[in-house]
Design a protein around this motif. Structure first.
Motif, short mmCIF file in Angstrom:
data_model
loop_
_atom_site.label_atom_id
_atom_site.label_comp_id
_atom_site.label_asym_id
_atom_site.label_seq_id
_atom_site.Cartn_x
_atom_site.Cartn_y
_atom_site.Cartn_z
N ASP A 119 3.78 12.29 1.93
CA ASP A 119 2.40 12.16 1.47
C ASP A 119 2.00 10.70 1.34
N ALA A 120 2.95 9.86 0.91
CA ALA A 120 2.67 8.44 0.76
C ALA A 120 2.37 7.79 2.11
N VAL A 140 0.84 -1.20 0.00
CA VAL A 140 0.00 0.00 0.00
C VAL A 140 0.87 1.25 0.00
N TYR A 141 1.90 1.26 0.85
CA TYR A 141 2.81 2.41 0.88
C TYR A 141 3.47 2.61 -0.48
N ASN A 142 3.96 1.53 -1.07
CA ASN A 142 4.66 1.65 -2.35
C ASN A 142 3.75 2.19 -3.45
N LEU A 143 2.51 1.73 -3.49
CA LEU A 143 1.58 2.25 -4.49
C LEU A 143 1.35 3.74 -4.27
N PRO A 161 12.39 7.63 -1.09
CA PRO A 161 11.34 6.96 -0.33
C PRO A 161 11.80 6.68 1.09
N ALA A 162 10.87 6.74 2.03
CA ALA A 162 11.23 6.53 3.43
C ALA A 162 11.39 5.05 3.76
N LEU A 163 10.80 4.18 2.92
CA LEU A 163 10.89 2.75 3.18
C LEU A 163 11.60 2.08 2.01
N ASP A 164 12.33 0.98 2.29
CA ASP A 164 12.90 0.19 1.22
C ASP A 164 11.77 -0.56 0.52
#
Length: 206
Positions: free
Chosen positions: A49-50, A36-39, A104-107
């Motif tokens: 915002d993501a 969900v985060y990646n989308l 991006p904040a996450l890998d």
């Protein structure tokens, strides 16, 4: 780039979540928070915002669990909420997309390895940023369809359900998006890493 195949969760977990079981819903969040985060990140182009959009997606999903139809794919239903929220957010705020300095904040799962070296991490970030720059050249709805198809291997029918459109429209969006990306990666200024990462996005017919 290898797509991450999303599976629907155990029906028992969904049923418990629909009954108001917080623990069961937490398992759904844990299973789908990265997709969900990646989308949201790919569509909105901004990690802050993501993150907010992903949180809002799960809040909306939780509030609507009692109306979720178990006959429908849960992953499609959840990504549909994320897709529509992101598109509405772009429409409302007329956001400026990701700057070249943002990361991006996450890998993302597609770049993750068991023990990445600092050099591997730097290369992934560079390639990830270049792919994001490519995606931002596309209209948001085309971008979202592309991510669902090539990041998470959703079928044309699943994407059509998630985006409230037709299979024909999905195929058209993907074809248009691939053609646009193929033109960009063929430009003289395209970097080696971008050319190496892009074939899956720009290749093959619908």
């Amino acid at each position: 780039m290898t797509a991450t195949v999303l599976c629907d969760p155990d029906p028992i977990i969904i049923e418990h979540a629909r009954s108001g079981d917080h623990s069961a819903f937490s398992k759904l969040v844990e299973a789908y928070q990265t997709p969900v985060y990646n989308l949201c990140y790919r569509v909105l182009g901004n990690p802050h915002d993501a993150e907010e959009a992903a949180q809002e997606t799960f809040l909306r999903a939780y509030s609507r669990m009692d109306s979720y139809d178990p006959a429908r794919s849960f992953k499609t239903w959840l990504l549909s909420i994320a897709h529509h929220y992101c598109i509405d957010r772009l429409r409302r705020r007329r956001l400026n997309f990701l700057s070249l300095d943002d990361e991006p904040a996450l890998d993302t799962a597609m770049w993750r390895s068991s023990a990445p070296t600092p050099e591997d991490t730097a290369m992934r970030r560079e390639r990830d940023g270049e792919i994001q720059m490519l995606l931002e050249l596309l209209p948001p709805k085309d971008r979202s369809a592309l991510v669902m198809r090539y990041w998470y291997d959703l079928s044309y029918d699943e994407i059509a359900q998630a985006t409230a459109t037709t299979v024909s429209a999905v195929k058209s969006r993907l074809h248009r998006a691939r053609e646009a990306l193929a033109v960009e990666v063929s430009q003289p200024g395209a970097t080696w890493s971008l050319r190496a990462a892009a074939p899956r996005l720009s290749a093959a017919a619908v």
